[in-house]
Design a protein around this motif. Structure first.
Motif, PDB file in Angstrom:
ATOM      1  N   HIS A 151     -31.124  81.297   0.550  1.00  0.00           N
ATOM      2  CA  HIS A 151     -29.984  81.822  -0.207  1.00  0.00           C
ATOM      3  C   HIS A 151     -29.023  80.692  -0.542  1.00  0.00           C
ATOM      4  CE1 HIS A 151     -26.013  83.741  -0.687  1.00  0.00           C
ATOM      5  NE2 HIS A 151     -26.659  84.807  -1.096  1.00  0.00           N
ATOM      6  N   SER A 152     -28.701  79.854   0.434  1.00  0.00           N
ATOM      7  CA  SER A 152     -27.765  78.741   0.224  1.00  0.00           C
ATOM      8  C   SER A 152     -28.341  77.705  -0.723  1.00  0.00           C
ATOM      9  CB  SER A 152     -27.412  78.092   1.569  1.00  0.00           C
ATOM     10  OG  SER A 152     -26.743  78.992   2.417  1.00  0.00           O
ATOM     11  N   ARG A 155     -27.959  79.113  -4.158  1.00  0.00           N
ATOM     12  CA  ARG A 155     -26.544  79.174  -4.552  1.00  0.00           C
ATOM     13  C   ARG A 155     -26.025  77.787  -4.939  1.00  0.00           C
ATOM     14  NH1 ARG A 155     -21.766  79.156  -1.348  1.00  0.00           N
ATOM     15  NH2 ARG A 155     -23.004  79.171   0.565  1.00  0.00           N
ATOM     16  N   GLU A 173     -17.299  80.457  -0.258  1.00  0.00           N
ATOM     17  CA  GLU A 173     -17.153  81.824  -0.794  1.00  0.00           C
ATOM     18  C   GLU A 173     -15.869  82.502  -0.304  1.00  0.00           C
ATOM     19  OE1 GLU A 173     -21.452  83.554  -1.671  1.00  0.00           O
ATOM     20  OE2 GLU A 173     -21.201  83.168   0.470  1.00  0.00           O
ATOM     21  N   GLN A 178     -15.410  85.973  -5.074  1.00  0.00           N
ATOM     22  CA  GLN A 178     -16.505  85.826  -4.115  1.00  0.00           C
ATOM     23  C   GLN A 178     -16.288  86.712  -2.886  1.00  0.00           C
ATOM     24  OE1 GLN A 178     -16.134  81.448  -4.194  1.00  0.00           O
ATOM     25  NE2 GLN A 178     -18.348  81.391  -4.427  1.00  0.00           N
ATOM     26  N   ASN A 275     -30.901  82.978  -9.516  1.00  0.00           N
ATOM     27  CA  ASN A 275     -29.467  83.230  -9.640  1.00  0.00           C
ATOM     28  C   ASN A 275     -29.141  84.068 -10.869  1.00  0.00           C
ATOM     29  OD1 ASN A 275     -28.670  81.686  -7.365  1.00  0.00           O
ATOM     30  ND2 ASN A 275     -28.888  79.808  -8.545  1.00  0.00           N
TER      31      ASN A 275
END
Length: 397
Positions: A151-152, A155, A173, A178, A275
């Motif tokens: 996920h990171s 992102r 975030e 966010q 994304n």
């Protein structure tokens, strides 16, 4: 019909119970912004000292290690993987030093992708994710770390490709938009759905206090119910207003962010992330929540005309909110078809992001599927209400 809508809406906004709900939402919004949000401590954060300590430790090892034919295989493994790992950490440190956030995002994206590959596929049982995932007896720490690192990586890759203004608050975030995204991924949908239940629970039965006035209106029972449902829907949507006050407070402190920030979406088919823009994520959440409002309102209208009891309304509505907690278990999406029950779609943000599929080990919990299930159930509830309300013997009160 418009005059009746205005009459019902005036009664709705002057209802002491509804006013109390808006005040409670405003209180919790401000409490979250002033007390809870400042204590937010993400597991994955920008920590220069941690990056530097990790880099120097590995660099010290690489500069002093000696190996031969009898060297332990784990030492050889470390010698193999540490150079590239340190290359990314060095790039992160250099980017922080020169305040180049684009370069930091690029190096960090590569770091997370490489780290996950080493830990999950090559270093299982030897290498570990951030210690923050191994707390409170978490039996799924490795799976949580695997998801979080991918996920990171996605992102931060989005940060390098986008044109958004970057900052540490964006990376962690903490900005207002966010924060809204994180809340939609958490318990905010539950709060909105519960609010809708309380708004609707007496929308029909309150007229017992003025039966003669209701009976004198030149409208059929079905049209009266439609107007009441429309008022409940509008009232539920307006609950966003008190909640937005907290976001304004957070925005004043940490910045508002922007709508072009990336939001990673997990694909259960490919087991990878891609994304979408934050504005697209928020629109999907808003549409999903409107369908949930319609579902709850149509359900409670049906219960109101059948049972004519406010407690029954509250009980039935609550069951649909908490039912998933009864059968939820990680991985049970492989055992039975959870996608066919509307209660599986309560966690709206997690459905859209794909996280619910990851937890259930399923591919079927999708945004489109959720809208279809909720829409179909809403139509069934409304049709049933229409048939009942048009019977000659039926009385609204």
């Amino acid at each position: 019909m418009l005059a009746y809508f205005k009459f019902e809406f005036f009664q709705f906004i002057s209802n002491k119970k509804n006013i109390a709900i808006y005040v409670i939402l405003l209180f919790f919004s401000c409490y979250y912004a002033l007390i809870i949000a400042p204590t937010y401590n993400p597991i994955e954060k920008v920590d220069e000292s941690e990056i530097e300590a990790r880099y120097l430790t590995r660099e010290e090892f690489l500069n002093n290690v000696e190996f031969s034919a009898g060297t332990h295989f784990l030492t050889l493994f470390a010698i193999e993987i540490y150079p590239e790992w340190n290359e990314y950490d060095k790039g992160r440190l250099e980017a922080i030093k020169h305040h180049n956030l684009k370069e930091y995002a690029e190096a960090t994206s590569k770091w997370y992708a490489y780290a996950d590959n080493m830990i999950f596929y090559r270093g299982m049982g030897v290498l570990f994710y951030n210690p923050g995932y191994y707390t409170f007896g978490n039996n799924y720490a490795t799976m949580d770390g695997h998801y979080a690192y991918l996920h990171s990586a996605s992102r931060y890759e989005g940060y390098t490709e986008g044109k958004s203004s970057l900052s540490v608050n964006v990376f962690e975030e903490r900005t207002a938009l966010q924060t809204l995204q994180r809340l939609l991924h958490s318990y905010l949908p539950l709060i909105l759905i519960v609010s809708c239940i309380f708004f609707t629970v007496d929308i029909v039965l309150k007229d017992r206090r003025n039966p003669t006035l209701l009976q004198g209106l030149p409208l059929s029972n079905w049209r009266k119910l439609l107007v009441k449902g429309g008022v409940a829907l509008l009232g539920s949507i307006l609950s966003i207003i008190p909640l937005s006050v907290g976001l304004l407070i957070i925005g004043g402190r940490n910045g508002f962010g922007d709508f072009d920030l990336p939001v990673p979406i997990y694909s259960a088919d490919e087991k990878l992330f891609s994304n979408i823009m934050l504005w697209e994520y928020l629109i999907q959440n808003m549409l999903f929540m409107v369908f949930w409002f319609l579902f709850i309102i149509s359900l409670l209208l049906l219960v109101s005309v059948m049972l004519k009891n406010e407690f029954a309304n509250l009980l039935v509505g609550s069951v649909f909110v908490i039912a998933e907690f009864i059968y939820f278990d990680r991985g049970n999406g492989t055992v039975w078809n959870v996608q066919w029950t509307p209660t599986s779609y309560v966690q709206v943000g997690q459905i859209i992001s794909g996280y619910r599929n990851y937890l259930y080990n399923s591919k079927a919990l999708t945004f489109e599927g959720g809208l279809s299930i909720l829409g179909l159930c809403t139509c069934i509830f409304l049709l049933s209400t229409f048939l009942i309300s048009n019977q000659r013997k039926f009385k609204l009160l």
